[in-house]
Design a protein around this motif. Structure first.
Motif, PDB file in Angstrom:
ATOM      1  N   ASP A 369      40.280  39.654  37.215  1.00  0.00           N
ATOM      2  CA  ASP A 369      40.508  38.067  37.365  1.00  0.00           C
ATOM      3  C   ASP A 369      39.496  37.788  38.006  1.00  0.00           C
ATOM      4  OD1 ASP A 369      41.252  35.700  37.917  1.00  0.00           O
ATOM      5  OD2 ASP A 369      43.355  36.140  38.274  1.00  0.00           O
ATOM      6  N   THR A 371      37.991  34.680  38.526  1.00  0.00           N
ATOM      7  CA  THR A 371      38.345  33.591  39.553  1.00  0.00           C
ATOM      8  C   THR A 371      39.143  34.180  40.939  1.00  0.00           C
ATOM      9  OG1 THR A 371      38.742  32.166  37.617  1.00  0.00           O
ATOM     10  CG2 THR A 371      39.774  31.329  39.749  1.00  0.00           C
ATOM     11  N   ARG A 372      39.884  34.675  40.552  1.00  0.00           N
ATOM     12  CA  ARG A 372      40.900  35.483  42.072  1.00  0.00           C
ATOM     13  C   ARG A 372      39.743  36.075  42.903  1.00  0.00           C
ATOM     14  NH1 ARG A 372      43.799  34.937  46.131  1.00  0.00           N
ATOM     15  NH2 ARG A 372      44.850  36.595  46.775  1.00  0.00           N
ATOM     16  N   TYR A 373      38.957  36.938  42.165  1.00  0.00           N
ATOM     17  CA  TYR A 373      37.997  37.814  43.038  1.00  0.00           C
ATOM     18  C   TYR A 373      37.057  37.016  43.735  1.00  0.00           C
ATOM     19  CZ  TYR A 373      33.871  40.639  44.010  1.00  0.00           C
ATOM     20  OH  TYR A 373      32.744  41.225  44.595  1.00  0.00           O
ATOM     21  N   GLU A 375      37.820  33.839  44.671  1.00  0.00           N
ATOM     22  CA  GLU A 375      38.624  33.267  45.762  1.00  0.00           C
ATOM     23  C   GLU A 375      38.473  34.173  47.064  1.00  0.00           C
ATOM     24  OE1 GLU A 375      42.163  32.437  44.361  1.00  0.00           O
ATOM     25  OE2 GLU A 375      41.513  30.390  42.940  1.00  0.00           O
ATOM     26  N   ALA A 448      41.254  42.463  41.035  1.00  0.00           N
ATOM     27  CA  ALA A 448      40.724  41.329  41.967  1.00  0.00           C
ATOM     28  C   ALA A 448      40.709  42.349  43.381  1.00  0.00           C
ATOM     29  CB  ALA A 448      40.884  40.332  41.935  1.00  0.00           C
ATOM     30  N   GLU A 449      41.914  42.407  43.774  1.00  0.00           N
ATOM     31  CA  GLU A 449      42.132  42.742  45.171  1.00  0.00           C
ATOM     32  C   GLU A 449      41.598  44.231  45.399  1.00  0.00           C
ATOM     33  OE1 GLU A 449      44.129  41.377  43.318  1.00  0.00           O
ATOM     34  OE2 GLU A 449      44.891  39.691  44.512  1.00  0.00           O
TER      35      GLU A 449
END
Length: 596
Positions: A369, A371-373, A375, A448-449
């Motif tokens: 993801d 966008t999440r990464y 962020e 992402a995390e």
């Protein structure tokens, strides 16, 4: 013909003698076992695998003899009770209950049966020894206390003997500290976020009971009653390779703790993030993510290796965050010192394991993801005072082009040594340019995390991602087959603008050159008015005036750009590079003209 009453006493005497001899032999064996253990461990301070074989043979012989004596004594004593019970009729159920109770405390019962404490009390009364005791002490209370102490001593003695024997044979688990490097996640938790690898290697996140390996007893070079290594066991081993690996980040040299995957004779292959054992894809519930097993220096993608004799193949459960056999090679069995069997992990360590029912489906491949990464990365950058990154679609396109070339040439080097197709070329092709730029390629499938945690475990990568010069980012996932091997590379392109901040002395130097050129330009231009001289040296006169005019125009442009604190364009940079050549040519022409 003998009647029943004449036969029974003979049987009782024979069974009594067998029971008595068996009991004495059994007690003697126990004493012998303690004596050997005390001598080898206490006096010689050795383990049985290093002591002379005579001690191991003697210990095993006494244990077997003691077991045999105990069995014979049990059978003979039980037979004796049955024979005595045959003298009178009683309820069979009650008899079985009594027999079960007797067998539960058989050693004490045998001791009481042999020493006959009731007859001993009668003898004391007969000799009136009770009168010799103080009045406040009752004989029955004294004997009851003695029996109670005997029972306690019996239980403690058995417990101590069992513990000592189990410890010497390697059957007693030893608590080992599990540190927070995260290589065995999710079986054990990761350490505190933000800590360096050196700090995580010292942070204890859990403990677990490991057995010594090898355990059991060695006789004539062969090991008996020991644990046999199996797939799924967690092992620890230490040698020069592990010490070199663990000390790379400045930590103390140490061994590795990983899960045993392949035994001698097994074939191992890593393909499309899945581990193949003997040609069969494996569902591994203890791994952190599906499709997360990728190759390293020793075992590359889609390479089939066979585990040799005397060695095993081991990997961490957190495949993307573990340095293991994929990097340093097989683990020699001789270097293994502790083991946690798979059977001992069930019900305790498997609580955080995954459901693997869909592990082999294409849908189980994780996707990033983006966008999440971004962020998450911007949160990290904010903590360090760096400006947040903006997502740039053109950088995503340049990252995709680089990913294709990386997989095509199997070349992850930033310099693109095999293809020559660098990041700057990819950015130019998509119509993007900037002053500062950098690239971060990563092999595999990431959320992402997960990607963020993995990247921040490495100090150099962490420093790169937090670079304050970067202002924009683009990310692409490129999945293709390399030599028939499915492979995905995740490419991140970063870029940003940084003002040049030219030195004042550099600008002044260019201004001085410009001023001198403007001073000498009129005198060289007037040579054209001297008709005879000009006709004779026309080429040189025209050339020196051309050079001076070119240099004045170039330097004026360079100074204007520098004074506005802007980076020189590619054309202006060429002007800088050419000025020295023009200067040298100007001096040569001037020398020729002055000699006329």
């Amino acid at each position: 013909m003998l009647n029943k009453s004449s036969v029974t006493p003979d049987k009782e005497k024979l069974l009594y003698r067998i029971t008595k001899i068996s009991g004495i032999a059994w007690v003697a064996c126990i004493i012998g076992v303690f004596a050997i253990l005390g001598y080898v461990v206490g006096i010689r301070k050795e383990m049985f695998d290093k002591a002379p074989e005579v001690f191991a043979f003697s210990l095993l012989g006494l244990v077997l003899l003691g077991c045999f004596a105990f069995f014979i004594g049990l059978v003979s004593f039980t037979s004796l009770i049955l024979v005595r019970n045959s003298k009178k009729t009683q309820n069979k159920l009650l008899f079985l209950i009594k027999l079960a109770l007797i067998l539960a405390i058989l050693p004490l019962y045998l001791l009481a049966y042999i020493l006959k404490p009731l007859e001993f009390i009668k003898r004391l009364k007969r000799f009136r020894l009770k009168e010799l005791l103080p009045k406040q002490i009752h004989l029955k209370l004294l004997l009851t206390s003695a029996v109670a102490l005997l029972i306690v001593a019996f239980v403690i003695g058995y417990w101590v003997a069992g513990e000592m024997t189990a410890y010497q044979l390697g059957y007693v688990p030893e608590d080992m500290a599990i540190v927070g490097t995260g290589s065995m996640y999710p079986t054990w938790p990761k350490g505190t976020k933000g800590k360096s690898p050196k700090e995580l290697a010292k942070e204890v996140v859990s403990t677990a009971g490991f057995l010594h390996y090898p355990n059991g007893i060695v006789i004539s070079g062969k090991r008996y009653f020991g644990h046999t290594l199996g797939r799924g066991d967690i092992i620890t081993w230490e040698n020069d390779a592990t010490r070199a690996l663990t000390s790379q980040d400045g930590a103390e040299p140490a061994g590795l703790l990983k899960r045993l995957i392949g035994l001698p004779g097994d074939t191992i292959e890593l393909r499309d993030g899945v581990m193949y054992l003997n040609g069969e894809p494996q569902k591994e519930p203890y791994t952190a993510k599906p499709h997360s097993s990728f190759g390293e220096k020793f075992l590359k993608e889609c390479q089939v290796i066979t585990v040799p004799e005397g060695k095993v193949f081991a990997m961490g459960d957190n495949r993307k965050g573990s340095a293991d056999s994929r990097e340093i090679g097989f683990a020699p069995i001789i270097d293994i010192n502790y083991v946690l069997p798979l059977s001992k992990q069930k019900g305790i360590l498997d609580k955080n394991w995954r459901d693997t029912s869909k592990d082999l489906d294409a849908s189980s491949k994780v996707r990033l993801d983006k966008t999440r990464y971004v962020e998450l990365l911007n949160e990290k950058r904010k903590d360090t005072g760096a400006k947040p990154l903006k997502y740039q679609p053109l950088l995503e396109k340049s990252a995709f082009k680089r990913g294709e070339i990386i997989l095509k040439y199997d070349d992850f080097s930033y310099e693109a040594t095999r293809s020559g197709y660098t990041q700057i070329k990819a950015m130019n092709e998509v119509g993007y340019s900037n002053i500062a730029y950098g690239e971060a390629p990563t092999l595999g499938y990431y959320e992402a995390e997960e990607l963020m945690d993995n990247q921040f475990e490495f100090p150099d990568t962490k420093k790169f991602l937090l670079n304050k010069e970067f202002q924009e980012v683009g990310i692409s996932e490129v999945e293709e087959e390399v030599n028939g091997c499915p492979t995905q590379v995740l490419v991140q392109h970063f870029a940003g603008y940084v003002p040049p901040n030219y030195k004042t002395e550099d600008i002044e130097s260019w201004k001085t050159n410009l001023s001198r050129l403007r001073e000498i330009q009129p005198s060289w231009s007037r040579l054209k008015e001297n008709n005879n001289f000009y006709q004779k040296n026309k080429n040189d006169v025209d050339r020196i005036n051309e050079i001076i005019s070119t240099r004045i125009a170039n330097i004026s442009s360079i100074i204007a750009r520098m004074e506005s604190n802007q980076w020189l364009t590619a054309t202006e940079q060429r002007m800088v590079n050419q000025d020295k050549t023009l200067y040298d040519e100007q001096e040569a022409v001037a020398t020729r003209l002055n000699s006329q």
